[in-house]
Enzyme design. Structure first.
Site, PDB file in Angstrom:
ATOM      1  N   GLU A 145      47.920  50.361  39.678  1.00 55.27           N
ATOM      2  CA  GLU A 145      47.897  48.915  39.930  1.00 55.27           C
ATOM      3  C   GLU A 145      49.260  48.256  39.782  1.00 55.27           C
ATOM      4  OE1 GLU A 145      46.739  50.542  37.417  1.00 55.27           O
ATOM      5  OE2 GLU A 145      46.615  49.409  35.553  1.00 55.27           O
ATOM      6  N   GLY A 166      43.633  50.385  27.967  1.00 55.31           N
ATOM      7  CA  GLY A 166      43.381  49.605  26.760  1.00 55.31           C
ATOM      8  C   GLY A 166      44.149  50.210  25.609  1.00 55.31           C
ATOM      9  N   SER A 218      46.550  15.873  39.300  1.00 54.18           N
ATOM     10  CA  SER A 218      47.903  15.662  38.758  1.00 54.18           C
ATOM     11  C   SER A 218      48.951  15.709  39.855  1.00 54.18           C
ATOM     12  CB  SER A 218      48.207  16.746  37.731  1.00 54.18           C
ATOM     13  OG  SER A 218      48.342  17.990  38.399  1.00 54.18           O
ATOM     14  N   CYS A 232      44.209  55.307  32.711  1.00 53.82           N
ATOM     15  CA  CYS A 232      44.804  55.345  31.382  1.00 53.82           C
ATOM     16  C   CYS A 232      43.728  55.538  30.300  1.00 53.82           C
ATOM     17  CB  CYS A 232      45.650  54.085  31.160  1.00 53.82           C
ATOM     18  SG  CYS A 232      46.798  54.270  29.791  1.00 53.82           S
ATOM     19  N   TYR A 233      43.424  54.522  29.485  1.00 49.78           N
ATOM     20  CA  TYR A 233      42.348  54.674  28.502  1.00 49.78           C
ATOM     21  C   TYR A 233      41.042  55.028  29.224  1.00 49.78           C
ATOM     22  CZ  TYR A 233      38.787  53.463  25.047  1.00 49.78           C
ATOM     23  OH  TYR A 233      37.707  53.497  24.212  1.00 49.78           O
ATOM     24  N   LYS A 284      46.253  32.797  40.812  1.00 49.31           N
ATOM     25  CA  LYS A 284      47.232  31.808  41.285  1.00 49.31           C
ATOM     26  C   LYS A 284      47.690  32.111  42.724  1.00 49.31           C
ATOM     27  CE  LYS A 284      49.911  28.298  40.062  1.00 49.31           C
ATOM     28  NZ  LYS A 284      49.419  27.111  39.372  1.00 49.31           N
ATOM     29  N   GLY A 325      49.737  18.821  41.009  1.00 56.60           N
ATOM     30  CA  GLY A 325      50.047  20.255  40.988  1.00 56.60           C
ATOM     31  C   GLY A 325      49.170  20.967  42.009  1.00 56.60           C
ATOM     32  N   VAL A 326      49.494  22.222  42.269  1.00 58.56           N
ATOM     33  CA  VAL A 326      48.791  22.918  43.344  1.00 58.56           C
ATOM     34  C   VAL A 326      47.305  23.122  43.028  1.00 58.56           C
ATOM     35  CG1 VAL A 326      49.558  25.207  42.555  1.00 58.56           C
ATOM     36  CG2 VAL A 326      48.826  24.911  44.895  1.00 58.56           C
ATOM     37  N   ASP A 327      46.957  23.426  41.785  1.00 58.68           N
ATOM     38  CA  ASP A 327      45.553  23.727  41.476  1.00 58.68           C
ATOM     39  C   ASP A 327      44.647  22.519  41.688  1.00 58.68           C
ATOM     40  OD1 ASP A 327      46.748  26.043  40.685  1.00 58.68           O
ATOM     41  OD2 ASP A 327      46.486  25.703  38.537  1.00 58.68           O
ATOM     42  N   SER A 328      45.033  21.381  41.120  1.00 59.86           N
ATOM     43  CA  SER A 328      44.142  20.221  41.233  1.00 59.86           C
ATOM     44  C   SER A 328      44.127  19.684  42.669  1.00 59.86           C
ATOM     45  CB  SER A 328      44.528  19.125  40.236  1.00 59.86           C
ATOM     46  OG  SER A 328      45.836  18.647  40.478  1.00 59.86           O
ATOM     47  N   THR A 329      45.243  19.801  43.381  1.00 59.07           N
ATOM     48  CA  THR A 329      45.266  19.322  44.764  1.00 59.07           C
ATOM     49  C   THR A 329      44.340  20.166  45.646  1.00 59.07           C
ATOM     50  OG1 THR A 329      47.561  18.644  44.445  1.00 59.07           O
ATOM     51  CG2 THR A 329      46.789  18.775  46.709  1.00 59.07           C
ATOM     52  N   HIS A 355      49.206  54.357  36.152  1.00 62.11           N
ATOM     53  CA  HIS A 355      48.738  53.033  36.572  1.00 62.11           C
ATOM     54  C   HIS A 355      48.992  52.776  38.065  1.00 62.11           C
ATOM     55  CE1 HIS A 355      47.753  51.536  32.566  1.00 62.11           C
ATOM     56  NE2 HIS A 355      48.748  52.309  32.163  1.00 62.11           N
TER      57      HIS A 355
END
Ligand code: XMP
Length: 603
Positions: free
Chosen positions: A166, A50, A217, A77-78, A367, A219-223, A164
């Protein structure tokens, strides 16, 4: 239950949860002052980085009782400094900052560092540092500038890392997180199959026999959301609505319809509203006026359809393809907000939201996980990996010009030192972003000694030359916010803008051009190398009828900043030739502008 990441505002907090999940352990992000009772089910806690200092008065509030909970804890880190400060050690402002690559000397390969080599490449980003470790801890690693880069108390299973793990630049980062998950005794049972099973149970429980309405729409998310809802609740309990605004890509609406209906989902309603949208933007050339008109029309069409369907509000829930990054405060982009305002927060839908009748089955996913889920649910690969496409679609990629546009001509800007590239100011404007504000200025066009030779080819400019020239031009005058390079034809044309609006004819031409570019990008295996590649139609013409095409390849993580992409010469040669064969196209340009100063879209 898995891992809870307490988010102290670090830019990598999302990555931590994402990386833990890649080890098949569930992880979620919570605010740092989450009360201990709500963390009871966590197997372990990770304190993120942070921007604060542990001595700052306005540092994020944190429930210190968490440290005595007996749960394994990893501070990054923080988070590392906070552990030190809270458990009796000393943190100080470092004399030097340490950003980027560093080399970790592992002095004790134990605990989270078990199995690491004596020297490890790591990624640092800090100024404050631990000077004195708390009682019970020992130093596990150091770097040249940081004497306590890693510390641990094996007895309490509490570890702190200044670096880090990650980020991918820390070579053994995944190994370190893996070690921590072992220390926590986490079950490695987070799989997409498990997620699907759990989601279906949860959706059934939430719906309690009611039905779900969802905008699809394409797009991948709504499908993916639509498919998941159908699986869980059955097609008679789900209704999808796809609005064709006339600004879709070639064959897109038909593809969405045939994919979903072909998979047995007859519960998709497709509304062709192309004519209404076109009528609304007739004669409109200003980019913002266009966007506004399209946004308003979208809302009207949707509300009209919903009113026609006369859905009983007590029987219907609203489904949304919201992702995890949109649900946590720090996530989502400005544009995600815009998309929500346009599509999901108005009229009838607003009422449903207020009544808590919203179902968001993807709200726990990233995603990349939605894409994995899409593949598992049988969504075709090309759709799963498709580049994002803006709500107003091709309308913001089809530039218009009002009356009187044709009187302006290109203005020579001279030859640039070093690269020998000729520059001229083009007589049209596009949207950009400089400082914190929107700009509406001219593109400059670069040509190699008056001829179009492809970048990277014999006699052509190098990509580095183009990048330097682009930066120099946009930095030296506020008349220029975007820079183009001519791909074809070989000779330079004397062009001026012609009056042009959104018409079926121009949209069809752009649709065709976009389809050529997308198909070639896919065939050359270049799709994953870019985040997005708008193809733009601009009304620049030498004969008053033909127009020009601009290719706008970009790579970006978060869409707030972007780099222009560098595509290979064989791809550019092929695509340029095919675009020039289209009737009505006389020139092809390549956009070599980063964001800032140029936005991804031209409008
Ligand atoms: P800009 O052009 O602002 O675009 O650099 C950044 C990202 O946002 C997308 N975009 C939109 N998406 N509705 C959307 O759904 C919009 O009005 C809109 N405008 C831009 C753009 O495609 C890019 O991914």
């Amino acid at each position: 239950m898995g891992i809870v990441v307490l988010d102290f505002g670090g830019q990598y907090a999302h990555l931590i949860a994402n990386r833990v999940r890649r080890h098949h352990v569930w992880a979620e992000i919570r605010p740092p002052d989450t009360p201990l009772e709500e963390l009871a089910r966590a197997d372990g806690l990770i304190l993120s980085g942070g921007p604060s200092s542990v001595y700052a008065e306005d540092r994020p509030p944190f429930e210190e009782a968490v440290l005595a909970s007996g749960k394994p804890i990893l501070g990054l880190c923080y988070g590392h400094q906070l552990l030190c400060h809270a458990l009796g050690g000393r943190v100080e402002r470092g004399e030097r900052m340490e950003y980027g690559a560093a080399s970790l000397e592992v002095t004790a390969a134990t605990g989270v560092l078990a199995g690491l080599s004596p020297r490890e490449p790591i990624w640092m980003s800090h100024r404050d540092r631990v000077e004195e470790i708390p009682p019970g801890f020992r130093v596990l690693g150091r770097t040249e500038d940081c004497p306590v880069a890693a510390m641990g108390d094996d007895g309490r299973r509490i570890y702190g890392l200044q670096f880090h793990p990650e980020v991918t630049h820390t070579d053994s980062g995944m190994r370190i997180l893996d070690n921590f998950l072992d220390l926590c005794g986490c079950e490695r049972d987070w799989t997409m199959e498990g997620f699907i099973d759990r989601s279906m149970d949860e959706l059934k429980a939430q719906a309690r026999g009611r039905k779900v309405f969802l905008l699809v729409s394409g797009g991948v998310d709504s499908t993916v959301c639509f498919l998941l809802l159908n699986r869980a609740l059955g097609t008679d309990h789900v209704l999808g609505l796809h609005i064709d605004n006339g600004f879709m890509r070639k064959g897109e609406t038909a593809a969405v319809e045939s994919l979903l209906k072909g998979s047995g989902f007859s519960n998709l309603k497709v509304v062709d509203a192309g004519a209404a949208f076109l009528a609304r933007v007739a004669g409109v050339a200003d980019p913002e006026a266009k966007r506004l008109a399209i946004g308003e029309e979208f809302i009207e069409v949707r509300d009209r359809v919903l009113a026609d369907l006369d859905l009983d509000p007590d029987q219907w829930l609203l489904g949304q393809g919201t992702l995890y990054t949109d649900t946590i405060e720090s996530g989502g982009t400005d544009h995600a907000e815009v998309i929500k305002t346009h599509h999901n927060r108005v009229g009838v839908i607003e009422r449903l939201l207020a009544e808590g009748k919203v179902v968001e089955p993807l709200s726990q996913l990233y995603k990349d996980e939605v894409r994995e889920l899409g593949e598992k649910l049988g969504v075709p690969h090309h759709l799963v990996w498709r580049h994002p496409f803006p709500g107003p679609g091709l309308a913001v990629r089809c530039l218009c010009a009002g009356p009187g546009a044709g009187h302006e001509a290109a203005e020579p800007l001279g030859t640039l030192d070093g690269s020998g590239l000729d520059a001229e100011l083009l007589p049209l404007r596009s949207v950009g972003v400089q400082g914190d504000g929107r700009t509406y200025a001219h593109p400059a066009l670069l040509t190699a000694s008056g001829a179009a030779i492809l970048p990277g080819e014999e006699g052509g400019p190098s990509w580095d030359d183009l990048e330097r020239a682009s930066t120099e031009l946009t930095n030296s005058t506020d008349r220029v916010n975007r820079v183009l390079f001519q791909l074809g034809p070989e000779r330079r044309l004397r062009q001026s803008p012609r009056e042009a609006y959104l018409t079926t004819e121009r949209l069809d031409l752009l649709r065709e051009a976009d389809a050529i570019v997308m198909e070639a990008l896919d065939r050359h295996g270049l799709m994953p190398r870019l985040t997005q590649m708008p193809t733009v139609l601009v009304p620049l013409s030498s004969d008053g009828t033909s127009e020009s095409i601009v290719l706008r390849p970009v790579t970006t993580e978060d869409f707030m900043t972007a780099r222009f992409g560098r595509l290979p010469a064989d791809f550019l040669r092929e695509v340029t030739a095919r675009l020039l064969e289209l009737q009505g196209v006389e020139a092809v340009y390549y956009d070599v502008t980063h964001k800032p100063p140029g936005t991804v879209e031209w409008e």
